[in-house]
Design an enzyme around this catalytic site. Structure first.
Site, PDB file in Angstrom:
ATOM      1  N   THR A  76       0.805  -1.226   0.000  1.00 53.56           N
ATOM      2  CA  THR A  76       0.000   0.000   0.000  1.00 53.56           C
ATOM      3  C   THR A  76       0.842   1.282   0.000  1.00 53.56           C
ATOM      4  OG1 THR A  76      -1.662  -1.210   1.268  1.00 53.56           O
ATOM      5  CG2 THR A  76      -1.897   1.183   1.181  1.00 53.56           C
ATOM      6  N   ASN A 126       1.605  -8.089  12.705  1.00 50.12           N
ATOM      7  CA  ASN A 126       2.418  -7.082  12.020  1.00 50.12           C
ATOM      8  C   ASN A 126       1.860  -5.702  12.316  1.00 50.12           C
ATOM      9  OD1 ASN A 126       1.152  -5.693   9.595  1.00 50.12           O
ATOM     10  ND2 ASN A 126       0.658  -7.823   9.106  1.00 50.12           N
ATOM     11  N   CYS A 194      -7.014  -1.222   7.263  1.00 50.24           N
ATOM     12  CA  CYS A 194      -5.758  -1.475   7.968  1.00 50.24           C
ATOM     13  C   CYS A 194      -5.943  -1.298   9.464  1.00 50.24           C
ATOM     14  CB  CYS A 194      -4.634  -0.586   7.487  1.00 50.24           C
ATOM     15  SG  CYS A 194      -3.091  -1.145   8.213  1.00 50.24           S
ATOM     16  N   ALA A 339       0.407 -13.809   2.141  1.00 51.87           N
ATOM     17  CA  ALA A 339       1.437 -12.852   2.573  1.00 51.87           C
ATOM     18  C   ALA A 339       2.380 -13.559   3.547  1.00 51.87           C
ATOM     19  CB  ALA A 339       0.796 -11.627   3.219  1.00 51.87           C
ATOM     20  N   THR A 340       1.861 -13.919   4.728  1.00 49.00           N
ATOM     21  CA  THR A 340       2.718 -14.537   5.748  1.00 49.00           C
ATOM     22  C   THR A 340       3.326 -15.839   5.233  1.00 49.00           C
ATOM     23  OG1 THR A 340       1.264 -13.589   7.427  1.00 49.00           O
ATOM     24  CG2 THR A 340       2.766 -15.329   8.148  1.00 49.00           C
TER      25      THR A 340
HETATM   26  C1  LIG Z   1       4.426  -7.886   6.432  1.00 49.62           C
HETATM   27  C2  LIG Z   1       3.003  -7.574   6.079  1.00 49.62           C
HETATM   28  C3  LIG Z   1       2.661  -6.294   5.629  1.00 49.62           C
HETATM   29  C4  LIG Z   1       1.349  -6.007   5.256  1.00 49.62           C
HETATM   30  N1  LIG Z   1       1.040  -4.783   4.705  1.00 49.62           N
HETATM   31  C5  LIG Z   1      -0.197  -4.562   4.171  1.00 49.62           C
HETATM   32  C6  LIG Z   1      -0.486  -3.373   3.454  1.00 49.62           C
HETATM   33  O1  LIG Z   1       0.370  -2.495   3.272  1.00 49.62           O
HETATM   34  N2  LIG Z   1      -1.732  -3.225   2.940  1.00 49.62           N
HETATM   35  C7  LIG Z   1      -2.721  -4.180   3.085  1.00 49.62           C
HETATM   36  O2  LIG Z   1      -3.837  -4.014   2.566  1.00 49.62           O
HETATM   37  N3  LIG Z   1      -2.467  -5.323   3.768  1.00 49.62           N
HETATM   38  C8  LIG Z   1      -1.227  -5.536   4.303  1.00 49.62           C
HETATM   39  N4  LIG Z   1      -0.964  -6.719   4.949  1.00 49.62           N
HETATM   40  C9  LIG Z   1      -2.059  -7.698   5.143  1.00 49.62           C
HETATM   41  C10 LIG Z   1      -2.064  -8.788   4.058  1.00 49.62           C
HETATM   42  O3  LIG Z   1      -2.339  -8.274   2.782  1.00 49.62           O
HETATM   43  C11 LIG Z   1      -3.086  -9.879   4.362  1.00 49.62           C
HETATM   44  O4  LIG Z   1      -4.380  -9.338   4.218  1.00 49.62           O
HETATM   45  C12 LIG Z   1      -2.974 -10.465   5.755  1.00 49.62           C
HETATM   46  O5  LIG Z   1      -1.633 -10.568   6.139  1.00 49.62           O
HETATM   47  C13 LIG Z   1      -3.605 -11.865   5.809  1.00 49.62           C
HETATM   48  O6  LIG Z   1      -2.951 -12.738   4.918  1.00 49.62           O
HETATM   49  P1  LIG Z   1      -1.841 -13.803   5.385  1.00 49.62           P
HETATM   50  O7  LIG Z   1      -2.455 -14.610   6.477  1.00 49.62           O
HETATM   51  O8  LIG Z   1      -1.496 -14.578   4.157  1.00 49.62           O
HETATM   52  O9  LIG Z   1      -0.694 -12.993   5.887  1.00 49.62           O
HETATM   53  C14 LIG Z   1       0.341  -7.008   5.371  1.00 49.62           C
HETATM   54  C15 LIG Z   1       0.696  -8.279   5.854  1.00 49.62           C
HETATM   55  C16 LIG Z   1       1.992  -8.562   6.204  1.00 49.62           C
HETATM   56  C17 LIG Z   1       2.326  -9.945   6.696  1.00 49.62           C
END
Ligand SMILES: Cc1cc2nc3c(=O)[nH]c(=O)nc-3n(C[C@H](O)[C@H](O)[C@H](O)COP(=O)(O)O)c2cc1C
Length: 365
Positions: A76, A126, A194, A339-340
């Site tokens: 973002t 995070n 967020c 992501a994770t």
């Molecule tokens: C290191 C990190 C940074 C993230 N930064 C953003 C971001 O800038 N904008 C956003 O919409 N989501 C952000 N997220 C959320 C992810 O897009 C995602 O919705 C959330 O982590 C759940 O997915 P996961 O379980 O695969 O991590 C971030 C997640 C992580 C792990």
């Protein structure tokens, strides 16, 4: 024990931005793709991607593209420079079961002193505060990122508006989206979700009228040659999901769900684990949130089924392993992003594709 993550959670956002990704292996040879599908009108080689998060800049985008992720989301960005919260930005949350809502009513321990035994064990918190480089930096870098993709891969740029003294929130969403458009993005994700920011931009998705109003303006100002994706967080109530989908779908092409889920994070001594005001509660992501994301995805699928217009659904939240992928598809996600999981297993997309290739399943299935 698992190898360390290639997004180094012991390092700050700035160090990861400047020096990452931290990977010393060899990217896999691409798996031949026998089927292609359309993602918002563009051909993609698979349904697997990375949501806004670990892809901090074009180096990260280029790396994950080489690892076989086909839909890549640029973390973002804002209409102005915004610093990250100080390190630590990520901590393990060693909680050995998936969360239900009751689990989130008490504090959870966040720590770096943990060695996950398997990818399923990885749940983290995070807390970045949605940092952004200045538009001059990220716009040039978005152009670079687009050049690093192969055929069958696409770039999404995630944007957020900021309420400032001289600009209202909707106008800043429009301004940021126009900057992304100018940088060449035609797939734009608007982040309405967020949990780690204090301003109004944080939890917009919980207000269907406000979300609809901003999307209506974005659609009017950007025209129809841009695809708009709305990123939302966890919603328990299907009625609330229906209201959000009703208000926003006329202006939207896709919904991405879910963002992190908020919890209170303490250290083993019982004090706030993340330093600084406003960080007592932070976003949880990874394996632990999977049941919450699957429930939300399922309800969104039902709600978008009632709309006149087709809306694409991107499933996010706890896709840590190959076995998770079909669960998201079964819940109703058209595309699935990690992501994770991808931070610890950069081979995740490759392994999903390989499994489907070896089992003779369409990789699009
Ligand atoms: C290191 C990190 C940074 C993230 N930064 C953003 C971001 O800038 N904008 C956003 O919409 N989501 C952000 N997220 C959320 C992810 O897009 C995602 O919705 C959330 O982590 C759940 O997915 P996961 O379980 O695969 O991590 C971030 C997640 C992580 C792990």
């Amino acid at each position: 024990m698992l190898p360390p993550p290639i997004y180094d959670i012991r390092k700050s956002y700035d160090e990861n931005y400047q020096f990452g990704p931290f990977f010393s292996g060899i990217p896999p040879k691409p798996i031949p793709s026998t089927q292609h599908t359309l993602f918002l009108g563009k051909t993609v080689s698979s349904r697997i991607g990375i949501p806004a998060g670990p892809l901090l800049n074009s180096r990260w985008i280029g790396f994950y593209a080489r690892m076989g992720f086909d839909i890549l989301t640029y973390k973002t960005v804002r209409s102005h420079y915004h610093p990250s919260y100080p390190n630590p930005n990520c901590l393990y949350v060693p909680y050995h079961k998936s969360f239900d809502l009751d689990d989130l009513t008490h504090p959870l321990i966040g720590t770096l002193a943990y060695n996950p035994g398997s990818l399923n064990d990885i749940t983290i918190t995070n807390s970045f505060g949605m940092p952004s480089q200045s538009p001059a930096v990220w716009m040039e870098d978005v152009q670079k990122a687009r050049e690093l993709l192969s055929p069958g891969q696409v770039l999404v740029v995630s944007i957020v508006g900021t309420q400032q003294d001289d600009t209202d929130l909707a106008s800043d969403f429009v301004r940021t989206a126009k900057l992304a458009r100018e940088a060449g993005a035609d797939l734009i994700e608007v982040n309405f979700s967020c949990p780690n920011v204090k301003g109004k931009e944080g939890q917009l998705y919980q207000n269907p009228d406000a979300s609809g109003a901003i999307l209506k303006r974005l659609r009017k100002e950007l025209g129809s040659d841009v695809s708009l994706i709305m990123k939302i967080g966890f919603i328990e109530d299907p009625v609330q999901i229906s209201a959000l989908v009703d208000q926003t779908s006329p202006f939207l092409d896709a919904i991405s769900a879910i963002n992190t889920v908020t919890g209170q994070i303490i250290n083993p001594e019982g004090h706030p684990a993340l330093p600084g005001p406003g960080r007592e509660r932070a976003g949880l992501c990874g394996g632990g949130i999977k049941p919450l994301s699957l429930r939300t995805i399922h309800s969104i699928r039902t709600a978008i089924g009632k709309q006149r217009k087709p809306i694409t659904l991107i499933g996010v939240g706890g896709f840590n392993t190959v076995e998770d992928y079909p669960e998201f598809r079964d819940a109703g996600a058209d595309f699935v992003m990690s992501a994770t999981g991808a931070m610890w297993d950069p081979f995740l997309a490759y392994h999903v594709k390989q499994r489907r290739f070896l089992q003779d399943l369409p990789e699009n299935g």
